[in-house]
Structures are given as C-alpha cells and as structure tokens.
Design an enzyme around this catalytic site. Structure first.
Site, PDB file in Angstrom:
ATOM      1  N   CYS A  45      -5.726  14.818  -9.756  1.00 61.32           N
ATOM      2  CA  CYS A  45      -4.815  15.032 -10.876  1.00 61.32           C
ATOM      3  C   CYS A  45      -3.923  13.826 -11.120  1.00 61.32           C
ATOM      4  O   CYS A  45      -3.387  13.658 -12.222  1.00 61.32           O
ATOM      5  CB  CYS A  45      -3.956  16.271 -10.639  1.00 61.32           C
ATOM      6  SG  CYS A  45      -2.908  16.177  -9.163  1.00 61.32           S
ATOM      7  N   GLU A  58       1.103  14.319   1.481  1.00 62.91           N
ATOM      8  CA  GLU A  58       0.413  15.572   1.150  1.00 62.91           C
ATOM      9  C   GLU A  58      -0.993  15.557   1.746  1.00 62.91           C
ATOM     10  O   GLU A  58      -1.609  14.516   1.903  1.00 62.91           O
ATOM     11  CB  GLU A  58       0.389  15.773  -0.363  1.00 62.91           C
ATOM     12  CG  GLU A  58      -0.215  14.633  -1.169  1.00 62.91           C
ATOM     13  CD  GLU A  58      -1.658  14.867  -1.558  1.00 62.91           C
ATOM     14  OE1 GLU A  58      -2.193  15.937  -1.230  1.00 62.91           O
ATOM     15  OE2 GLU A  58      -2.243  13.980  -2.189  1.00 62.91           O
ATOM     16  N   HIS A  88      -5.830  -0.057   0.745  1.00 65.22           N
ATOM     17  CA  HIS A  88      -5.462   0.880  -0.317  1.00 65.22           C
ATOM     18  C   HIS A  88      -6.086   2.243  -0.068  1.00 65.22           C
ATOM     19  O   HIS A  88      -5.392   3.279  -0.137  1.00 65.22           O
ATOM     20  CB  HIS A  88      -5.905   0.338  -1.679  1.00 65.22           C
ATOM     21  CG  HIS A  88      -5.595   1.258  -2.819  1.00 65.22           C
ATOM     22  ND1 HIS A  88      -4.361   1.318  -3.410  1.00 65.22           N
ATOM     23  CD2 HIS A  88      -6.362   2.193  -3.461  1.00 65.22           C
ATOM     24  CE1 HIS A  88      -4.364   2.226  -4.371  1.00 65.22           C
ATOM     25  NE2 HIS A  88      -5.569   2.777  -4.412  1.00 65.22           N
TER      26      HIS A  88
END
Length: 365
Positions: free
Chosen positions: A70, A126, A111
């Site tokens: 998202c 998260e 990354h």
C-alpha cells in the site's frame, strides 16, 4: 565501508584478474516518502497485472522481483541489461522520474534489507512487510525470474528482518497502519465503544484492522467484499456480519466508521452514496478512512457534510507519535543491517574469486 574477504580481494588483485565487480543488483521504485498517494496509485499493481509487468521488466535484466504494497512499488533487478529507471517507467507507462529512487550495488541490497526489517515503512518496525517481501520473492522464483544472486539477496533480507525484530524488540509494541487508522477513528468520533464498523475488503490488512477495531470496543462489524464467500469467512472469524458488495449502499447507513482496504481497480463509493446514507442517520457523522492503493473511496466524499474522509497520508502524524519507543532501537537495527549487507558483499566477492579461479584453471589446461 564494505568489509570483504582479504583472501578473495588478494586473488582478484593478482595480475590478469578483473577488478572486483560491484554487485549487479538495482532497485527502482517509489514509496510514501517520495510520492503522495495520488502518485503512488499510478504505479500500484492491480491483481492480474503482475505477469505483464514482470515480462516487460525481464527485457531489462536477467533476474527480476516485484514488490508492491500500500505504500510502495519497487522493482529489484539483477544482471542488468538496460536502464532501470527507463524499465520502470516503461512498464507502468508513466513519467514518474521526479518521484522515483534508484539504488545500485550494495546500496540496493541495503535498501531491501531495511525494507524487510520494517525500517523503511511508514510504521517503523511493522511486521507485515516481512511476509510481503517473502511473497514477492516466492512469486518471482515460481515464475523462473530469479537466480543465484537475487535469491541470495532476498534470503539475506528476510534473515536480516528477523534479526532486527528479534534482537531489538522493535516490534514488541503493536504499531501498524491498521492500528493507526483505528486510533484516528477513535479521535474523530470520541471513542468506538458500541459503534458499528464497516470494512471494505477481506484481505490480510482488513483482518488486522478488524482485530484493532474489536480491541477498541466496536461491537458490530460488517464485512463487505466483492467475493461474498471471502467476506463470510472473515466475518465468521471475527464474529461479524458478511455482505456482498452489491448491497453496500443498503448497509452503509449503519456504519459509524468505514475503513477501506481492498484492491478494487476503481472507486467503489462516491460522495452521493455517502450523502444518502447520512440522510438516513441524521445527526450522526461517519468517519471514513481509505488505506487502499489505489484509493477506492472517491475524494468527493470529503465535501459531504457529516463525512470525515482520511487516507494513508493522513496517518503520518499519528504514526509519528506512536514511534518513540521504536526510534530508540534504530541504531542497533542499523548495525544489524550493515552487518548483514557486509556478509552479502563478502559472499559476492568470494564467489567472484572462485569463478575467476575456475576460469584460470580452464585456460591453463
């Protein structure tokens, strides 16, 4: 500075040996830090589009992996045969250069390791992203689009993510987009105890959101989904009611809070529908938050009196206030990521040295 195996470095430095090569890996993409939601949704990956996108990207690299959530759309490539930025824009057909980032070599590896650890997320630490990275890698591997290098990078990222969470305790306190959305709803409505919540969607994020809504005191839950059976499964799991998508407007007047988390390719609710629902519940406002990308709640809902519309970008402030306990763990998490990336670089350099050794042995026969 990258740590590397001295033996491998010495071997590659011998006369006639090539200079140590950079990791032939790149990532190009955009996320919540580089692009607002209206730009991110232009690069969103809708269900069924993965194959065509990967087919296009495969023309520019020997190995390809696509990660879409998202808050980000990223392409990881190994064995580059073209410009990664051009490959990305060509696949989506949009000029997104001002919002895209591109990292190559060890920077690309670092990354992905940070992404898998949740350090690059809107909600730092998260856990959902770990599973999303794994699914992206498994999908690419099942399609035959990954090889030795990208497999090693993806496996290293997943291992680094687990180390960060286990060793720092960063994820001990639950802080997620879903929990932030529920907290925002609580603030807007003055509490959720005894309220009715309507969820658009029945996926992993929707389920997590429902868990937080129940914990906040919501008593009545309505799950609306395009697939009625999937809505029923989730509703049964959380003790709610299921509703097929075609009956959305019939149950909408019951909703005090609506949270949209679905992969629909178009707006499923407009201002007119919300206005009609509010007319059937005079004096009772409705809070709506769209955590879908692309968005599925028409922005014109914001102009309807009594409707309070928010989207992912509105969560930034509330997430920031909840992150203090995790920020203290960032230095340790960063050290773990650097250590893991250095391990990958050592593996790569040793692999190069062995390959060069084999080549020299064949040449001397």
């Amino acid at each position: 500075m990258t740590l590397a195996c001295p033996t491998a470095q010495a071997f590659l430095a011998r006369p006639g040996a090539p200079m140590p090569g950079l990791l032939d890996v790149a990532v190009v993409g955009l996320n919540h830090q580089t692009a607002p939601v209206e730009i991110r949704e232009r690069a969103a990956v809708r269900a069924g589009e993965e194959g065509a996108l990967l087919a296009h990207l495969s023309r520019h690299a020997q190995e390809v992996m696509l990660l879409s959530t998202c808050n980000r759309t990223e392409v990881y490539m190994a064995g580059l045969t073209g410009d990664p930025l051009a490959a990305f824009e060509g696949a989506w057909g949009h000029a997104l250069g001002g919002h895209l980032y591109c990292h190559q070599g060890e920077a690309a590896v670092t990354h992905l390791y940070r992404v898998a650890a949740g350090l690059d997320s809107l909600v730092i630490g998260e856990t959902q992203i770990q599973g999303q990275v794994k699914r992206a890698w498994m999908d690419a591997r099942e399609r035959g689009l990954t090889g030795t290098l990208l497999n090693k990078v993806a496996q290293g990222a997943l291992a680094a993510g687990k180390r960060v969470r286990f060793e720092t305790g960063m994820s001990d306190k639950i802080v997620s987009v879903s929990s932030a959305a529920v907290e925002l709803a609580q603030a807007a409505l003055g509490g959720l105890a005894g309220r009715t919540a309507l969820i658009l969607g029945a996926g992993e994020t929707a389920e997590l959101t429902l868990t937080h809504l129940r914990a906040a005191g919501v008593q009545d839950v309505i799950v609306v989904n395009r697939t009625a059976e999937r809505a029923r499964q989730l509703a049964d799991k959380v003790g709610g009611r299921a509703c097929a998508a075609e009956y959305l407007h019939e149950v909408l007047p019951e909703a005090d809070v609506l949270i949209a988390s679905s992969g629909a390719p178009h707006y499923v609710l407009h201002g007119e529908g919300v206005a009609e629902a509010l007319r059937q519940r005079p004096g009772r406002p409705m809070f709506l938050i769209d955590i879908s990308v692309p968005r599925i709640l028409d922005p014109d809902i914001a102009s309807v009196p009594g409707a309070h519309l928010r989207n992912l970008d509105d969560l930034t402030g509330i997430v920031a206030r909840n992150m203090e306990s995790r920020r203290a763990a960032l230095p340790q998490a960063g050290a773990i990521i650097r250590d893991a990336a250095a391990d990958l670089s050592r593996w790569h350099l040793t692999r190069q040295a062995r390959q060069r050794e084999r080549e020299l042995a064949l040449a001397s026969d």
